[in-house]
Design an enzyme around this catalytic site. Structure first.
Site, PDB file in Angstrom:
ATOM      1  N   TRP A 286      31.169  29.962  25.639  1.00  0.00           N
ATOM      2  CA  TRP A 286      31.217  31.335  26.121  1.00  0.00           C
ATOM      3  C   TRP A 286      29.944  31.658  26.907  1.00  0.00           C
ATOM      4  O   TRP A 286      28.843  31.300  26.480  1.00  0.00           O
ATOM      5  CB  TRP A 286      31.331  32.317  24.944  1.00  0.00           C
TER       6      TRP A 286
ATOM      7  N   LYS B  16      34.859  32.299  29.543  1.00  0.00           N
ATOM      8  CA  LYS B  16      35.081  31.120  28.696  1.00  0.00           C
ATOM      9  C   LYS B  16      35.134  29.885  29.589  1.00  0.00           C
ATOM     10  O   LYS B  16      36.083  29.676  30.317  1.00  0.00           O
ATOM     11  CB  LYS B  16      36.379  31.278  27.914  1.00  0.00           C
TER      12      LYS B  16
ATOM     13  N   GLU C   6      35.936  55.786  20.445  1.00  0.00           N
ATOM     14  CA  GLU C   6      36.434  55.678  19.067  1.00  0.00           C
ATOM     15  C   GLU C   6      35.339  55.854  18.019  1.00  0.00           C
ATOM     16  O   GLU C   6      35.635  55.949  16.827  1.00  0.00           O
ATOM     17  CB  GLU C   6      37.105  54.312  18.860  1.00  0.00           C
TER      18      GLU C   6
ATOM     19  N   THR D 136      40.845  57.398  25.683  1.00  0.00           N
ATOM     20  CA  THR D 136      40.057  56.265  26.187  1.00  0.00           C
ATOM     21  C   THR D 136      40.464  56.033  27.642  1.00  0.00           C
ATOM     22  O   THR D 136      41.542  56.457  28.054  1.00  0.00           O
ATOM     23  CB  THR D 136      40.351  54.988  25.373  1.00  0.00           C
TER      24      THR D 136
HETATM   25  P1  AMP Z   1      33.992  54.195  26.213  1.00  0.00           P
HETATM   26  O1  AMP Z   1      34.903  54.370  25.067  1.00  0.00           O
HETATM   27  O2  AMP Z   1      34.641  54.450  27.537  1.00  0.00           O
HETATM   28  O3  AMP Z   1      32.737  54.969  26.040  1.00  0.00           O
HETATM   29  O4  AMP Z   1      33.593  52.650  26.272  1.00  0.00           O
HETATM   30  C1  AMP Z   1      33.045  51.993  25.162  1.00  0.00           C
HETATM   31  C2  AMP Z   1      32.577  50.621  25.556  1.00  0.00           C
HETATM   32  O5  AMP Z   1      31.476  50.680  26.464  1.00  0.00           O
HETATM   33  C3  AMP Z   1      32.045  49.814  24.397  1.00  0.00           C
HETATM   34  O6  AMP Z   1      33.063  49.253  23.616  1.00  0.00           O
HETATM   35  C4  AMP Z   1      31.195  48.780  25.106  1.00  0.00           C
HETATM   36  O7  AMP Z   1      31.990  47.723  25.624  1.00  0.00           O
HETATM   37  C5  AMP Z   1      30.627  49.570  26.262  1.00  0.00           C
HETATM   38  N1  AMP Z   1      29.266  50.007  25.942  1.00  0.00           N
HETATM   39  C6  AMP Z   1      28.868  51.222  25.528  1.00  0.00           C
HETATM   40  N2  AMP Z   1      27.523  51.260  25.373  1.00  0.00           N
HETATM   41  C7  AMP Z   1      27.061  50.029  25.685  1.00  0.00           C
HETATM   42  C8  AMP Z   1      25.765  49.406  25.711  1.00  0.00           C
HETATM   43  N3  AMP Z   1      24.656  50.074  25.414  1.00  0.00           N
HETATM   44  N4  AMP Z   1      25.698  48.113  26.062  1.00  0.00           N
HETATM   45  C9  AMP Z   1      26.813  47.401  26.386  1.00  0.00           C
HETATM   46  N5  AMP Z   1      28.041  47.927  26.387  1.00  0.00           N
HETATM   47  C10 AMP Z   1      28.176  49.222  26.044  1.00  0.00           C
END
Ligand code: AMP
Length: 549
Positions: free
Chosen positions: A451, A446, A331, A186
């Site tokens: 929120w 917040k 994940e 990540t």
């Molecule tokens: P990553 O593991 O780097 O791909 O990041 C995952 C995170 O990206 C998720 O937990 C979300 O917070 C954000 N994310 C992914 N797709 C979207 C989406 N379509 N809209 C809003 N947030 C997203």
């Protein structure tokens, strides 16, 4: 009583084996970092993937050992995807946009034995090779004619020599489908990165899942361009789905700027392209400036961050390209939800349909979602109540890569609570199961016990024609705890004042949700996976709010 069907493990090599038998002549087209276009077929790719497996044998890389890549989307990377995992080694795709120290940390943590890199990353590799003693073989993804001649990196070999002297008569081994196949870390915006270790089974099931009509709707009649990098959660599974489904694959290499991506889409007849909003922003900006259109592109998958309504409208209304909004994370392999409509939704007025399509969507079979409060109680699916989003399913993480988080007995610590993975996102779910992300939990603003969704505030600003990019962050406030500040990047040559920005919110959100201040920047800091770096913005904005508000 056991069923009497064939017991065949779900292995990544079986995807390629299938492609070799049934889509042998389908093309894989790559824009190489060398600058030219390379094209060959799944049949040829499969032969070279077997040579990769043989090269790993020749290097005495053992079953389960890690082989890393620092590479763009291209055919050699495709061969490594299959050759490394298919032979039982673990492919570790490294995000080259991370900082040097983070990359060094994850290479050492993963104990990578081989590192294959595109020439773009040669300066980075020159710094890394002395810092990463676990790496026994450095491979430059090029032919001998492009191999750097200096001896900064002892034992450096070109990929073409590395595999070129190997036979392609390798037979893919058969093993337990729960064997590890791929490792992705990540991005680690908080603390050290965490390793997510996919299995053959999770990867094959995910490839099936993404291909479904209500997911990414992939077909053998498609030409697919993953603009999402192969180092960002396996290009959302498209590299595996390509072999299973048999669509033509177009790999854009390092050239992700608007003109290059548009030219490739047109030249190769791309019908579907997938990417994060920040990359599509460049493409749309280019089309707006040049007045060009798409002649073959029918669909685009947008995910990784929320798709702004203005971007949706530009694709759908101005360019006639259907937008598929998807949510997921490292994940979750990554596909967790897609905003495709049901039959009942199709009976709604167009405006209501659009609102639903802008949500993050419904999970495909294989992912289960729920929202809970801080005590872990499940919250109602009414489309209004928001809570912590949790996921479970056969392609959702169970535990992080050992060492990243360990339980007392040295075994990997579970990443689950009550059998569910806490995503760190805050969301609503409506009665039809449509999920909408309000925020990353750490980005929620917040204010006075209420929120504010930063995504809602950003989307309003992004709808203005003078705004190239908008991001909203919470800034500490002595009375209200936090107050929103909106950061704006104006389009070149466009005027827009602080008052113009704040006027956008009148009547569209409650008064207490209107940002207290506006910060204009030339550029918004973007992280390694194309997401806005909100922690940097919070730092930049911390003095914005006058205490009078
Ligand atoms: P990553 O593991 O780097 O791909 O990041 C995952 C995170 O990206 C998720 O937990 C979300 O917070 C954000 N994310 C992914 N797709 C979207 C989406 N379509 N809209 C809003 N947030 C997203």
């Amino acid at each position: 009583m056991r069923g009497l069907m064939q017991d065949q493990p779900l292995l990544i090599s079986s995807l390629l084996g299938f492609a070799e038998r049934f889509h042998r002549d389908v093309e894989i087209v790559s824009r190489r970092v060398e600058g030219d276009i390379h094209r060959y077929t799944f049949g040829a790719a499969a032969n070279r993937a077997r040579q990769v497996a043989r090269a790993l044998e020749a290097n005495a890389i053992g079953f389960g050992e890690r082989v890393a890549t620092l590479a763009w989307n291209g055919y050699r990377h495709f061969e490594l995807y299959y050759g490394v995992s298919g032979s039982g080694r673990v492919l570790h795709t490294i995000n080259p946009r991370l900082g040097l120290e983070q990359i060094r940390w994850i290479i050492e943590h993963a104990q990578d034995q081989v590192l294959c890199f595109d020439l773009t990353f040669l300066p980075l590799v020159r710094q890394l090779h002395a810092l990463c003693p676990s790496v026994r073989q450095w491979v430059a993804l090029c032919g001998d004619e492009h191999l750097p001649t200096d001896d900064d990196i002892p034992g450096l070999i070109s990929y073409e020599s590395w595999i070129g002297c190997q036979d392609d008569d390798y037979v893919w081994p058969v093993f337990d489908e729960n064997t590890a196949s791929t490792l992705c870390y990540t991005s680690g915006t908080t603390g050290d990165p965490k390793g997510v270790l996919y299995s053959h089974r999770s990867t094959v099931l995910h490839a099936w899942g993404v291909s479904l009509p209500d997911a990414l709707c992939l077909s053998a009649r498609d030409v697919v361009l993953p603009a999402v990098p192969m180092f960002h959660v396996n290009a959302w599974g498209l590299i595996y789905a390509a072999a299973a489904v048999g669509f033509k694959l177009v790999l854009p290499g390092a050239a992700l700027d608007g003109p290059s991506v548009h030219a490739l889409i047109e030249a190769e007849g791309v019908t579907m392209a997938a990417g994060v909003p920040s990359v599509w922003q460049m493409l749309l900006g280019h089309l707006q400036q040049s007045g060009q259109h798409f002649s073959t592109l029918r669909r685009t998958v947008i995910g990784g961050s929320a798709c702004p309504p203005a971007m949706y409208a530009q694709f759908a209304d101005d360019l006639g390209v259907e937008v598929v909004h998807a949510w997921g994370m490292t994940e979750t392999s990554p596909l967790g939800a897609v905003s495709t409509l049901t039959a009942a939704h199709m009976a709604l007025p167009a405006e209501a349909q659009r609102r639903l399509q802008l949500k993050q969507g419904r999970p495909p079979f294989g992912v289960d979602l729920r929202i809970v409060d801080d005590a872990g109680n499940e919250l109602p699916w009414d489309g209004k109540t928001f809570g912590n989003l949790q996921a479970r399913g056969p392609w959702v993480v169970g535990a992080y890569y050992p060492g990243t988080e360990r339980a007392g007995d040295g075994a990997p610590a579970s990443a689950l609570a009550d059998g569910w993975f806490a995503t760190g996102d805050v969301a609503t779910i409506d009665a039809a199961g449509m999920m909408q992300i309000t925020d990353r939990s750490k980005d929620v603003i917040k204010s006075g016990g209420e929120w504010i969704s930063s995504i809602d505030i950003e989307n309003i600003a992004m709808g203005h024609p003078a705004v190239a990019m908008a991001a909203c962050v919470g800034v500490h406030h002595p009375k209200w705890d936090e107050r929103p500040v909106i950061v704006i990047v104006r389009k070149p040559g466009m005027e827009m004042s602080r008052d113009d920005v704040l006027a956008l919110y009148a009547g569209r959100v409650a008064r207490w949700q209107v940002p207290d201040d506006v910060l204009f920047l030339d550029d918004i800091p973007i992280g390694a996976t194309g997401k806005v770096l909100k922690n940097k913005l919070r730092e930049l904005c911390k003095d914005c709010i006058t205490l009078a508000s």
